[in-house]
Design an enzyme around this catalytic site. Structure first.
Site, PDB file in Angstrom:
ATOM      1  N   THR A 182     -10.132   3.782   6.259  1.00 41.78           N
ATOM      2  CA  THR A 182     -11.231   3.032   5.627  1.00 41.78           C
ATOM      3  C   THR A 182     -12.150   3.976   4.880  1.00 41.78           C
ATOM      4  N   GLY A 186     -12.852   6.194  13.992  1.00 36.33           N
ATOM      5  CA  GLY A 186     -13.316   6.541  15.326  1.00 36.33           C
ATOM      6  C   GLY A 186     -12.774   7.900  15.726  1.00 36.33           C
ATOM      7  N   GLN A 246     -21.982 -27.421  32.569  1.00 36.93           N
ATOM      8  CA  GLN A 246     -21.601 -26.026  32.863  1.00 36.93           C
ATOM      9  C   GLN A 246     -20.074 -25.908  32.883  1.00 36.93           C
ATOM     10  N   GLU A 255      -9.578  -3.277  12.567  1.00 36.81           N
ATOM     11  CA  GLU A 255      -8.145  -3.585  12.526  1.00 36.81           C
ATOM     12  C   GLU A 255      -7.889  -4.826  11.691  1.00 36.81           C
ATOM     13  N   ASP A 303     -10.483  -7.489   9.038  1.00 35.07           N
ATOM     14  CA  ASP A 303     -11.492  -8.549   9.104  1.00 35.07           C
ATOM     15  C   ASP A 303     -10.778  -9.873   9.388  1.00 35.07           C
TER      16      ASP A 303
HETATM   17  C1  LIG Z   1      -7.835  -2.240  22.177  1.00 38.56           C
HETATM   18  C2  LIG Z   1      -7.571  -1.665  20.864  1.00 38.56           C
HETATM   19  C3  LIG Z   1      -8.695  -0.819  20.341  1.00 38.56           C
HETATM   20  C4  LIG Z   1      -8.549  -0.626  18.887  1.00 38.56           C
HETATM   21  C5  LIG Z   1      -9.626   0.194  18.240  1.00 38.56           C
HETATM   22  C6  LIG Z   1      -9.500   0.000  16.788  1.00 38.56           C
HETATM   23  C7  LIG Z   1     -10.398   0.881  16.001  1.00 38.56           C
HETATM   24  C8  LIG Z   1     -10.312   0.416  14.585  1.00 38.56           C
HETATM   25  C9  LIG Z   1      -9.393   0.931  13.728  1.00 38.56           C
HETATM   26  C10 LIG Z   1      -9.311   0.399  12.346  1.00 38.56           C
HETATM   27  O1  LIG Z   1     -10.019  -0.510  11.958  1.00 38.56           O
HETATM   28  S1  LIG Z   1      -8.121   1.147  11.389  1.00 38.56           S
HETATM   29  C11 LIG Z   1      -8.252   0.347   9.823  1.00 38.56           C
HETATM   30  C12 LIG Z   1      -7.775  -1.079   9.877  1.00 38.56           C
HETATM   31  N1  LIG Z   1      -7.747  -1.615   8.549  1.00 38.56           N
HETATM   32  C13 LIG Z   1      -7.173  -2.787   8.276  1.00 38.56           C
HETATM   33  O2  LIG Z   1      -6.709  -3.522   9.134  1.00 38.56           O
HETATM   34  C14 LIG Z   1      -7.098  -3.134   6.799  1.00 38.56           C
HETATM   35  C15 LIG Z   1      -6.811  -4.606   6.598  1.00 38.56           C
HETATM   36  N2  LIG Z   1      -6.127  -4.806   5.327  1.00 38.56           N
HETATM   37  C16 LIG Z   1      -4.740  -4.902   5.283  1.00 38.56           C
HETATM   38  O3  LIG Z   1      -4.042  -4.886   6.277  1.00 38.56           O
HETATM   39  C17 LIG Z   1      -4.126  -5.102   3.902  1.00 38.56           C
HETATM   40  O4  LIG Z   1      -4.971  -4.577   2.923  1.00 38.56           O
HETATM   41  C18 LIG Z   1      -3.867  -6.607   3.599  1.00 38.56           C
HETATM   42  C19 LIG Z   1      -5.130  -7.418   3.793  1.00 38.56           C
HETATM   43  C20 LIG Z   1      -2.802  -7.109   4.546  1.00 38.56           C
HETATM   44  C21 LIG Z   1      -3.453  -6.787   2.162  1.00 38.56           C
HETATM   45  O5  LIG Z   1      -2.237  -6.047   1.980  1.00 38.56           O
HETATM   46  P1  LIG Z   1      -1.812  -5.637   0.510  1.00 38.56           P
HETATM   47  O6  LIG Z   1      -3.003  -5.052  -0.145  1.00 38.56           O
HETATM   48  O7  LIG Z   1      -0.582  -4.821   0.602  1.00 38.56           O
HETATM   49  O8  LIG Z   1      -1.514  -6.957  -0.311  1.00 38.56           O
HETATM   50  P2  LIG Z   1      -0.722  -8.266  -0.001  1.00 38.56           P
HETATM   51  O9  LIG Z   1      -0.201  -8.712  -1.319  1.00 38.56           O
HETATM   52  O10 LIG Z   1      -1.576  -9.218   0.753  1.00 38.56           O
HETATM   53  O11 LIG Z   1       0.550  -7.867   0.910  1.00 38.56           O
HETATM   54  C22 LIG Z   1       1.741  -7.472   0.257  1.00 38.56           C
HETATM   55  C23 LIG Z   1       2.912  -7.914   1.112  1.00 38.56           C
HETATM   56  O12 LIG Z   1       2.884  -7.113   2.305  1.00 38.56           O
HETATM   57  C24 LIG Z   1       2.855  -7.946   3.432  1.00 38.56           C
HETATM   58  N3  LIG Z   1       2.072  -7.234   4.455  1.00 38.56           N
HETATM   59  C25 LIG Z   1       0.764  -6.942   4.400  1.00 38.56           C
HETATM   60  N4  LIG Z   1       0.405  -6.277   5.511  1.00 38.56           N
HETATM   61  C26 LIG Z   1       1.513  -6.136   6.274  1.00 38.56           C
HETATM   62  C27 LIG Z   1       1.784  -5.544   7.539  1.00 38.56           C
HETATM   63  N5  LIG Z   1       0.813  -4.970   8.280  1.00 38.56           N
HETATM   64  N6  LIG Z   1       3.043  -5.575   8.015  1.00 38.56           N
HETATM   65  C28 LIG Z   1       4.017  -6.185   7.295  1.00 38.56           C
HETATM   66  N7  LIG Z   1       3.834  -6.798   6.072  1.00 38.56           N
HETATM   67  C29 LIG Z   1       2.588  -6.748   5.595  1.00 38.56           C
HETATM   68  C30 LIG Z   1       2.213  -9.206   2.971  1.00 38.56           C
HETATM   69  O13 LIG Z   1       2.532 -10.283   3.837  1.00 38.56           O
HETATM   70  C31 LIG Z   1       2.821  -9.357   1.593  1.00 38.56           C
HETATM   71  O14 LIG Z   1       4.147  -9.787   1.786  1.00 38.56           O
HETATM   72  P3  LIG Z   1       4.804 -10.749   0.675  1.00 38.56           P
HETATM   73  O15 LIG Z   1       3.889 -11.943   0.594  1.00 38.56           O
HETATM   74  O16 LIG Z   1       4.804  -9.932  -0.581  1.00 38.56           O
HETATM   75  O17 LIG Z   1       6.142 -11.073   1.240  1.00 38.56           O
HETATM   76  C1  LIG Z   2     -16.387  -0.411  15.435  1.00 37.79           C
HETATM   77  C2  LIG Z   2     -15.487  -0.125  14.253  1.00 37.79           C
HETATM   78  C3  LIG Z   2     -14.504   0.848  14.366  1.00 37.79           C
HETATM   79  C4  LIG Z   2     -13.689   1.159  13.275  1.00 37.79           C
HETATM   80  N1  LIG Z   2     -12.749   2.165  13.392  1.00 37.79           N
HETATM   81  C5  LIG Z   2     -11.997   2.505  12.316  1.00 37.79           C
HETATM   82  C6  LIG Z   2     -11.041   3.577  12.399  1.00 37.79           C
HETATM   83  O1  LIG Z   2     -10.878   4.216  13.421  1.00 37.79           O
HETATM   84  N2  LIG Z   2     -10.325   3.892  11.280  1.00 37.79           N
HETATM   85  C7  LIG Z   2     -10.476   3.202  10.099  1.00 37.79           C
HETATM   86  O2  LIG Z   2      -9.804   3.528   9.122  1.00 37.79           O
HETATM   87  N3  LIG Z   2     -11.362   2.166   9.998  1.00 37.79           N
HETATM   88  C8  LIG Z   2     -12.120   1.814  11.078  1.00 37.79           C
HETATM   89  N4  LIG Z   2     -13.022   0.774  10.984  1.00 37.79           N
HETATM   90  C9  LIG Z   2     -13.188   0.089   9.693  1.00 37.79           C
HETATM   91  C10 LIG Z   2     -12.554  -1.296   9.734  1.00 37.79           C
HETATM   92  O3  LIG Z   2     -11.174  -1.203   9.729  1.00 37.79           O
HETATM   93  C11 LIG Z   2     -13.039  -2.095   8.500  1.00 37.79           C
HETATM   94  O4  LIG Z   2     -14.423  -2.280   8.625  1.00 37.79           O
HETATM   95  C12 LIG Z   2     -12.338  -3.457   8.468  1.00 37.79           C
HETATM   96  O5  LIG Z   2     -10.992  -3.271   8.083  1.00 37.79           O
HETATM   97  C13 LIG Z   2     -13.022  -4.440   7.508  1.00 37.79           C
HETATM   98  O6  LIG Z   2     -13.018  -3.924   6.205  1.00 37.79           O
HETATM   99  P1  LIG Z   2     -14.403  -3.808   5.388  1.00 37.79           P
HETATM  100  O7  LIG Z   2     -15.386  -3.126   6.253  1.00 37.79           O
HETATM  101  O8  LIG Z   2     -14.050  -3.264   4.071  1.00 37.79           O
HETATM  102  O9  LIG Z   2     -14.899  -5.297   5.225  1.00 37.79           O
HETATM  103  P2  LIG Z   2     -14.879  -6.174   3.869  1.00 37.79           P
HETATM  104  O10 LIG Z   2     -13.478  -6.496   3.510  1.00 37.79           O
HETATM  105  O11 LIG Z   2     -15.742  -5.539   2.877  1.00 37.79           O
HETATM  106  O12 LIG Z   2     -15.540  -7.527   4.441  1.00 37.79           O
HETATM  107  C14 LIG Z   2     -16.842  -7.967   4.050  1.00 37.79           C
HETATM  108  C15 LIG Z   2     -16.773  -9.474   3.873  1.00 37.79           C
HETATM  109  O13 LIG Z   2     -15.913  -9.756   2.750  1.00 37.79           O
HETATM  110  C16 LIG Z   2     -14.961 -10.746   3.107  1.00 37.79           C
HETATM  111  N5  LIG Z   2     -13.739 -10.538   2.322  1.00 37.79           N
HETATM  112  C17 LIG Z   2     -13.180  -9.360   1.995  1.00 37.79           C
HETATM  113  N6  LIG Z   2     -12.070  -9.556   1.250  1.00 37.79           N
HETATM  114  C18 LIG Z   2     -11.920 -10.902   1.124  1.00 37.79           C
HETATM  115  C19 LIG Z   2     -10.958 -11.745   0.481  1.00 37.79           C
HETATM  116  N7  LIG Z   2      -9.895 -11.254  -0.183  1.00 37.79           N
HETATM  117  N8  LIG Z   2     -11.130 -13.080   0.578  1.00 37.79           N
HETATM  118  C20 LIG Z   2     -12.171 -13.598   1.275  1.00 37.79           C
HETATM  119  N9  LIG Z   2     -13.129 -12.852   1.881  1.00 37.79           N
HETATM  120  C21 LIG Z   2     -12.986 -11.526   1.808  1.00 37.79           C
HETATM  121  C22 LIG Z   2     -14.710 -10.511   4.595  1.00 37.79           C
HETATM  122  O14 LIG Z   2     -14.187 -11.700   5.201  1.00 37.79           O
HETATM  123  C23 LIG Z   2     -16.132 -10.193   5.085  1.00 37.79           C
HETATM  124  O15 LIG Z   2     -16.806 -11.412   5.342  1.00 37.79           O
HETATM  125  C24 LIG Z   2     -13.857   0.451  12.059  1.00 37.79           C
HETATM  126  C25 LIG Z   2     -14.829  -0.551  11.948  1.00 37.79           C
HETATM  127  C26 LIG Z   2     -15.651  -0.841  13.038  1.00 37.79           C
HETATM  128  C27 LIG Z   2     -16.696  -1.907  12.908  1.00 37.79           C
END
Ligand SMILES: CCCCCCC/C=C/C(=O)SCCNC(=O)CCNC(=O)[C@H](O)C(C)(C)COP(=O)(O)OP(=O)(O)OC[C@H]1O[C@@H](n2cnc3c(N)ncnc32)[C@H](O)[C@@H]1OP(=O)(O)O
Ligand SMILES: Cc1cc2nc3c(=O)[nH]c(=O)nc-3n(C[C@H](O)[C@H](O)[C@H](O)COP(=O)(O)OP(=O)(O)OC[C@H]3O[C@@H](n4cnc5c(N)ncnc54)[C@H](O)[C@@H]3O)c2cc1C
Length: 652
Positions: free
Chosen positions: A138, A166, A318, A412, A414
């Site tokens: 991110t 993180g 409740q 992981e 939104d």
């Molecule tokens: C107890 C546990 C503790 C956990 C602690 C966690 C700490 C936090 C860590 C983090 O937050 S790490 C960062 C996490 N970030 C995200 O999750 C980002 C979210 N965004 C995405 O996953 C992608 O950007 C998206 C929203 C899925 C969009 O993908 P893309 O930009 O590639 O465009 P699309 O056209 O939507 O997708 C293309 C194609 O790919 C398929 N697809 C997308 N994602 C996946 C996947 N993960 N696996 C398999 N396939 C995937 C999607 O369905 C499309 O397929 P087709 O429609 O073309 O067939």
């Molecule tokens: C506690 C915590 C730990 C984290 N740890 C990690 C980590 O270890 N590694 C890492 O890489 N990241 C980490 N993250 C980041 C996290 O993965 C992102 O915050 C998350 O993926 C959401 O993306 P964003 O912040 O860009 O939100 P945004 O996408 O900017 O969301 C903002 C608003 O826009 C809306 N929105 C965005 N796109 C669309 C769309 N296409 N259509 C409709 N609505 C939309 C969302 O629904 C939301 O309401 C962490 C975040 C938190 C809060």
């Protein structure tokens, strides 16, 4: 009185064997044994004390977390704990820390994306914690939209900023970094790299890299034990072989070579973590429900008979707020078990280059992560309210649980962004029906679309709602009709992307309907299997019906607007829910005892196993540093002069 079980009368009423239910909740007798042993190991070791967290400054809190993580690692080595035992021990330490990301994301990403040669180099270092990793995907400007990340990794490198990862802020020595791969002047999109970011000699940040913590986050204690960080690269160089090259390579000459695999495999770690988050939702929700249920059985308010007030757990309001959450905790547990199977299955298929179930795995992990985290976050807050004023005290364990849990709706992926992924999957499934493609897996019900579009609900009396086939068909009909309606409205747009954005609120609702169907279906499937234990299956059947009928009640608009059921049938569902609440009532405390949580893990005076709440609530208050002196700091500076002035004024 200490030592007295103030909930014994509740436990004596239960109609099932709670020890048998503990095995079902844990997943197996072996899993229960490991969990029970690790939870007691942590609870009985003062080094893992956590009741002081809310009184520590951010720096004290963080240093205390480092101490605990190091102590836990020492214990793991000293006791030669297995991977499962170590994972359960870290779970019961109950403190977000850099180790979550090291073991939960950094290692899985290496395992999923590295070549054999890269694994041989990096995994031994990571397993021995000779390097500590985080997951940097991110950026300040992009989290959801991974494909628009701006950091570039050129075969002759350039720059940009990471935000949130993180473990990054203060601890990690290495990071999995997502960047756009550019070679020979062409941008090949986002790829994963392993980058050393700190010295292994003195932990100093390496040249060309700026790293810091992003600051205090929501709530006292809570997720502030984690050093979510900010990182800036400025023209750093890494060896070519630190591009993780399992699915795509860059040759020594700078030529890009893509294996014949879907590019989405680079997202594999997110699928893995989302699957984990679903099980974690059942952990967090069950913890809140355990606290609220035990306290609701202890608390008495109004309604006195023979001079004794009524237990608040006996109020129908409740029960109507608490028991659906109890049912949801069990429902999320079992759908999480199934998701673990789905993930294992898709991983085995990928190893054989079978990508056929990858879309299903993505849609299920994304959708179930979204709806279970949303329901759990709301559920923890509801449990706080179910405990009245005492629920707002940190000593209830609920405020911190809420504060540490709610980011799960965002990290992981939104929740709305992920539901839109499910919506895309559903629209594609419906559109492929026309071309004759048979839907499989969780969309197999769409294969009976004609029947589902013409079907009428068979409920004629309240008890009919206990029939799993009737309930399942109602959820299938609701979901199918919502997806078909969206697809129909979408087809009226010439520009499909424009239509998708225009209809996205309705598409999200259709995605929720589909995911709730999965949860109901998997709970029913669980009950069709062998459920050992005296009275256990009967209780789970009640909880399955409560989850389904409460969900139907909560989303009644969908069921009525799609003509899935009639208002009369909706009323019969409410009647059946009330009857089910009455049946669960005598078993409620035993059903939360089955989670087998220690008082240490619950961290709640209200949720104590012995129910001895009031004396302990009172004692806990006096432990607060505010009570170190009767006269508060600031009296002489700010109160005494004020009182004196008022006294003088009153004599004028
Ligand atoms: C107890 C546990 C503790 C956990 C602690 C966690 C700490 C936090 C860590 C983090 O937050 S790490 C960062 C996490 N970030 C995200 O999750 C980002 C979210 N965004 C995405 O996953 C992608 O950007 C998206 C929203 C899925 C969009 O993908 P893309 O930009 O590639 O465009 P699309 O056209 O939507 O997708 C293309 C194609 O790919 C398929 N697809 C997308 N994602 C996946 C996947 N993960 N696996 C398999 N396939 C995937 C999607 O369905 C499309 O397929 P087709 O429609 O073309 O067939
Ligand atoms: C506690 C915590 C730990 C984290 N740890 C990690 C980590 O270890 N590694 C890492 O890489 N990241 C980490 N993250 C980041 C996290 O993965 C992102 O915050 C998350 O993926 C959401 O993306 P964003 O912040 O860009 O939100 P945004 O996408 O900017 O969301 C903002 C608003 O826009 C809306 N929105 C965005 N796109 C669309 C769309 N296409 N259509 C409709 N609505 C939309 C969302 O629904 C939301 O309401 C962490 C975040 C938190 C809060």
């Amino acid at each position: 009185m200490e030592g007295v079980d103030h909930l014994a009368h509740e436990r004596n009423r239960s109609q099932f064997d709670v020890n048998d239910m503990k095995i079902v909740w844990a997943g197996s007798r072996e899993a229960f044994e490991v969990s029970d042993r690790m939870s007691r190991l942590v609870a009985n070791d003062p080094a893992f004390r956590k009741d002081n967290r809310v009184h520590l400054t951010r720096k004290e809190l963080f240093k205390n977390t480092l101490r605990k993580a190091a102590y836990a690692w020492k214990k793991i080595i000293e006791l030669k704990l297995s991977e499962e035992e170590a994972g359960r021990l870290r779970f019961f330490v109950d403190e977000p820390a850099y180790t979550d990301l090291h073991w939960g994301m950094f290692v899985p990403f290496l395992k999923g994306q590295g070549t054999e040669e890269q694994l041989q180099k990096w995994l031994p270092l990571a397993y021995k914690m000779q390097i500590i990793g985080c997951y940097a995907q991110t950026e300040l400007g992009h989290g959801s939209n991974v494909q628009w990340l701006e950091t570039t990794a050129t075969f002759d490198p350039k720059t940009d900023e990471f935000w949130w990862p993180g473990g990054l802020g203060k601890v990690s020595t290495h990071a999995v970094v997502f960047a756009r791969l550019i070679t020979n002047g062409r941008d090949y999109g986002v790829h994963g790299f392993i980058v050393q970011i700190r010295s292994l000699d003195d932990h100093s940040v390496l040249p060309g890299i700026t790293i810091g913590d992003i600051g205090v986050k929501f709530g006292n204690g809570a997720y502030n034990t984690m050093d979510n960080g900010v990182m800036h690269f400025d023209h750093i160089r890494i060896p070519r072989n630190q591009l993780l090259m399992r699915f795509s390579q860059v040759t020594r000459e700078g030529k890009y070579v893509q294996s014949d695999v879907p590019r989405q495999l680079v997202y594999g770690t997110m699928v893995y973590v989302r699957k984990t988050i679903v099980i974690d939702a059942s952990n967090a929700l069950s913890r809140a429900v355990c606290i609220a249920t035990r306290y609701s059985a202890v608390r008495r308010q109004f309604g006195s008979q023979d001079g004794v007030e009524t237990q608040v757990i006996n109020y129908k309001t409740q029960q109507s707020r608490l028991f659906p959450l109890l049912a949801s905790a069990y429902a999320f547990r079992f759908v999480g078990e199934w998701l673990q199977w789905l993930y294992t299955d898709v991983t085995q298929r990928l190893a054989a280059n079978d990508f056929s179930t990858l879309p299903e795995a993505h849609a299920c992990t994304a959708g179930l992560k979204s709806i279970t985290t949303a329901a759990t976050a709301d559920g923890i807050e509801e449990c706080r309210k179910l405990c009245g004023g005492h629920g707002y005290l940190c000593s209830s364990g609920l405020p911190e649980l809420f504060a540490v849990y709610v980011p799960a709706c965002t990290y992981e992926g939104d929740n709305v962004v992920l539901l839109l992924q499910v919506a895309r999957f559903l629209v594609k499934t419906v559109s492929q029906l026309v071309s004759g493609k048979k839907p499989v897996g969780t969309t197999a019900y769409m294969g009976r679309l004609q029947h589902l579009m013409e079907s009428t609900c068979k409920v004629q009396k309240a008890e009919d709602w206990l029939n799993p086939s009737i309930v399942l068909e109602a959820f299938e009909v609701r979901s199918a009709r919502m997806s078909v309606e969206c697809a129909k409205r979408l087809s009226q747009f010439t520009n499909q992307e424009e239509g998708f954005h225009e209809l996205s609120p309705s598409l999200v609702e259709a995605a929720v309907a589909h995911c709730q169907l999965i949860i109901v279906a998997k709970f029913i499937e669980k009950l069709q299997g062998d459920i050992p234990g005296n009275g256990v299956k009967d209780q789970l059947q009640k909880l399955c019906s409560i989850y389904a009928l409460f969900t139907l009640h909560k989303h009644l608009g969908d069921f009525l607007s799609t003509s899935t059921i009639t208002p009369k049938q909706a009323s019969l569902a409410d009647d059946q829910l009330r009857s089910l609440y009455a049946q669960v009532r005598p078993n409620a405390v035993a059903l939360v005892d089955a989670f087998n949580y220690t008082d240490h893990y619950l961290g709640s005076i209200l949720g104590r196993y012995d129910g001895n709440v009031y004396p302990n609530l009172y004692d806990e208050a006096w432990k607060d540093p505010m009570n170190d002196t009767a006269v508060p700091d600031g009296y002489h500076e700010y109160i005494k002069p004020l009182l004196k002035q008022q006294l003088r004024n009153s004599r004028l």
